[in-house]
Design a protein around this motif. Structure first.
Motif, PDB file in Angstrom:
ATOM      1  N   LEU A   1       0.827  -1.205   0.000  1.00 34.41           N
ATOM      2  CA  LEU A   1       0.000   0.000   0.000  1.00 34.41           C
ATOM      3  C   LEU A   1       0.862   1.256   0.000  1.00 34.41           C
ATOM      4  CD1 LEU A   1      -2.781   1.301   0.182  1.00 34.41           C
ATOM      5  CD2 LEU A   1      -2.646   1.090   2.677  1.00 34.41           C
ATOM      6  N   ALA A   2       1.945   1.242   0.775  1.00 38.55           N
ATOM      7  CA  ALA A   2       2.839   2.401   0.814  1.00 38.55           C
ATOM      8  C   ALA A   2       3.482   2.646  -0.545  1.00 38.55           C
ATOM      9  CB  ALA A   2       3.913   2.201   1.889  1.00 38.55           C
ATOM     10  N   ARG A   3       3.909   1.552  -1.206  1.00 35.62           N
ATOM     11  CA  ARG A   3       4.508   1.710  -2.542  1.00 35.62           C
ATOM     12  C   ARG A   3       3.494   2.246  -3.541  1.00 35.62           C
ATOM     13  NH1 ARG A   3       7.171  -3.211  -1.268  1.00 35.62           N
ATOM     14  NH2 ARG A   3       5.522  -4.387  -2.331  1.00 35.62           N
ATOM     15  N   GLU A   4       2.271   1.704  -3.495  1.00 36.09           N
ATOM     16  CA  GLU A   4       1.243   2.170  -4.426  1.00 36.09           C
ATOM     17  C   GLU A   4       0.911   3.645  -4.186  1.00 36.09           C
ATOM     18  OE1 GLU A   4      -2.001  -0.464  -3.856  1.00 36.09           O
ATOM     19  OE2 GLU A   4      -1.132  -2.099  -5.054  1.00 36.09           O
ATOM     20  N   THR A   5       0.848   4.034  -2.920  1.00 36.10           N
ATOM     21  CA  THR A   5       0.574   5.436  -2.608  1.00 36.10           C
ATOM     22  C   THR A   5       1.688   6.339  -3.117  1.00 36.10           C
ATOM     23  OG1 THR A   5      -0.657   4.765  -0.633  1.00 36.10           O
ATOM     24  CG2 THR A   5       0.081   7.048  -0.746  1.00 36.10           C
ATOM     25  N   GLU A   6       2.924   5.900  -2.910  1.00 32.45           N
ATOM     26  CA  GLU A   6       4.073   6.691  -3.384  1.00 32.45           C
ATOM     27  C   GLU A   6       4.086   6.787  -4.902  1.00 32.45           C
ATOM     28  OE1 GLU A   6       8.971   6.661  -2.978  1.00 32.45           O
ATOM     29  OE2 GLU A   6       7.745   5.244  -1.855  1.00 32.45           O
ATOM     30  N   GLU A   7       3.820   5.665  -5.573  1.00 35.32           N
ATOM     31  CA  GLU A   7       3.794   5.689  -7.039  1.00 35.32           C
ATOM     32  C   GLU A   7       2.662   6.558  -7.569  1.00 35.32           C
ATOM     33  OE1 GLU A   7       3.499   1.619  -8.128  1.00 35.32           O
ATOM     34  OE2 GLU A   7       5.585   1.126  -7.591  1.00 35.32           O
ATOM     35  N   ARG A   8       1.501   6.508  -6.881  1.00 35.83           N
ATOM     36  CA  ARG A   8       0.374   7.326  -7.318  1.00 35.83           C
ATOM     37  C   ARG A   8       0.700   8.809  -7.148  1.00 35.83           C
ATOM     38  NH1 ARG A   8      -3.010   5.783  -3.817  1.00 35.83           N
ATOM     39  NH2 ARG A   8      -3.468   3.819  -4.883  1.00 35.83           N
ATOM     40  N   ALA A   9       1.334   9.146  -6.027  1.00 31.11           N
ATOM     41  CA  ALA A   9       1.703  10.552  -5.802  1.00 31.11           C
ATOM     42  C   ALA A   9       2.731  11.012  -6.827  1.00 31.11           C
ATOM     43  CB  ALA A   9       2.259  10.715  -4.383  1.00 31.11           C
ATOM     44  N   ALA A  10       3.700  10.136  -7.131  1.00 36.23           N
ATOM     45  CA  ALA A  10       4.711  10.493  -8.137  1.00 36.23           C
ATOM     46  C   ALA A  10       4.071  10.661  -9.508  1.00 36.23           C
ATOM     47  CB  ALA A  10       5.802   9.420  -8.182  1.00 36.23           C
ATOM     48  N   SER A  11       3.113   9.787  -9.841  1.00 32.36           N
ATOM     49  CA  SER A  11       2.435   9.885 -11.136  1.00 32.36           C
ATOM     50  C   SER A  11       1.634  11.171 -11.230  1.00 32.36           C
ATOM     51  CB  SER A  11       1.519   8.669 -11.327  1.00 32.36           C
ATOM     52  OG  SER A  11       0.812   8.764 -12.544  1.00 32.36           O
TER      53      SER A  11
END
Length: 396
Positions: free
Chosen positions: A169-179
């Motif tokens: 979940l943390a990785r997905e949140t970080e990737e979504r924020a970066a995107s």
């Protein structure tokens, strides 16, 4: 000065958790130490087994704990090996050492890296093998111990799986924020660079046409065109530097260029008029300052709409209407060009899509299409009381 020096020394001496291979080695050593301490009675005191059995038992202990060094890279293989070594140890040695700790750690690593089925299978195999040993006459382990072992293994697998889900979940949140950040930067660059380069292109083309039609006035025409291009390129560089400022490191100085907004609408209209467009601005409603996000979004929508008119509409006149209410602001850009041809110049919605994304990001909406009297109309509505904004269009 002295306190500062002491603070620097303390910060340098502060212990940091190991990472990478060092963390793997620390884990293997951290498990080996308590297992070895708990197994010392096989080396001290009365002998309950021959020395060859003791040597084999310690070899299995060292092998199982050493295998944990590779657990992060090959979790399932390592856990299976540790389970086999642990089972062999309890079959060979008469000393009931705590080697099971190594298997519990390896089982957690399997679940924490997302191999839930493998972790469940290994835990079930352990419980079944222990139960079979109990039924076969192993008096060291009774039914209650088997039930407790089952609970421990289920808990370890569950904790590892929770850890895996949290990291995912943390990785997905970080990737979504970066995107989202990349999309925002791309949109800003598209609006800034596209608008100013379009103006430079139109101004250059207009100057060339005047030079061909009136060679005798070429010097004056070229001077006017170069002056306009110089001003446009200066504005482009200024806004580009401000936009690229979001890519700066945290400890660098923030960009000092002013944020684009409706207070610079006059400059935007003036640059559009230099291309030959008759641009008229009609403003109505409340005259209070807009929230920063809304102000920027309205400015960028007008900027992109004027860019599309310059590129594709073949229009001679544009009307920009801005109506501010207590809870929203409405902007409408209408031209007298060729209507649908102005949509996006052959690209599948790149410009209009960017305007629509800006409006949607703030809880608003944007429509674009042929106007009722011909030409093309872009109309956007952006609320000012959206949670993402920092205020209202006007005092309530």
């Amino acid at each position: 000065m002295a306190l500062g020096a002491v603070s620097d020394v303390v910060s340098r001496l502060r212990l940091r958790p190991p990472r990478g291979r060092a963390a793997d080695a620390a884990l293997a050593c951290g498990v080996f130490v308590p297992v070895a301490v708990g197994s010392l009675r096989s080396l001290i005191g009365e002998r309950e087994e021959p020395w060859p059995a003791t040597v084999l038992g310690w070899t299995l202990i060292i092998a199982a704990c050493t295998a944990l060094y590779f657990g992060r890279r090959r979790p399932v293989v390592v856990a299976a090996f540790v389970l086999a070594a642990t089972a062999a140890y309890y079959l060979v040695s008469v000393y009931d050492g705590p080697l099971m700790v190594a298997f519990v750690v390896s089982l957690y690593m399997v679940a924490a890296q997302g191999h839930l089925q493998a972790a469940t299978a290994l835990a079930a195999l352990t419980v079944i093998a222990t139960g079979i040993g109990t039924l076969a006459g192993n008096h060291d382990v009774n039914g209650v111990a088997v039930l407790m072992l089952t609970g421990w293994l289920v808990g370890v697998v569950a904790l590892g799986w929770v850890r895996h889900n949290r990291l995912t979940l943390a990785r997905e949140t970080e990737e979504r924020a970066a995107s989202e950040e990349r999309l925002r930067i791309a949109r800003e660059l598209h609006d800034v660079v596209g608008h100013h380069l379009s103006l430079i292109n139109v101004q250059s083309a207009a100057a060339l046409r005047r030079l061909r039609k009136h060679p005798d006035k070429g010097t004056q025409s070229a001077e006017e065109a170069l002056g306009a291009i110089k001003g446009t390129s200066r504005d482009a560089l200024r806004e580009l530097r401000a936009t690229l400022g979001v890519l700066r490191q945290v400890d660098e100085t923030a960009p000092v260029a002013p944020t684009a907004g409706l207070d610079r609408l006059g400059e935007l209209v003036a640059s559009a008029r230099l291309t030959g467009l008759d641009v008229r601005v009609r403003s109505s409603g409340e005259q209070e300052h807009l929230p920063t996000e809304v102000d920027l979004a309205v400015y960028r929508i007008i900027q992109e709409a004027l860019t599309n008119v310059n590129r594709h509409a073949h229009a001679t006149a544009v009307t920009v209407g801005i109506h501010r209410e207590a809870r929203q602001v409405t902007v409408e850009i209408t031209d007298n060009g060729h209507g649908p041809a102005a949509a996006d110049g052959g690209t599948p919605g790149s410009g209009i899509r960017g305007m629509r994304e800006r409006a949607h990001a703030l809880g608003g909406e944007l429509i674009a299409g042929p106007g009722p009297d011909g030409g093309f109309t872009v109309r956007g509505r952006i609320p000012c009381t959206n949670p993402h904004t920092n205020g209202a269009c006007s005092p309530s």
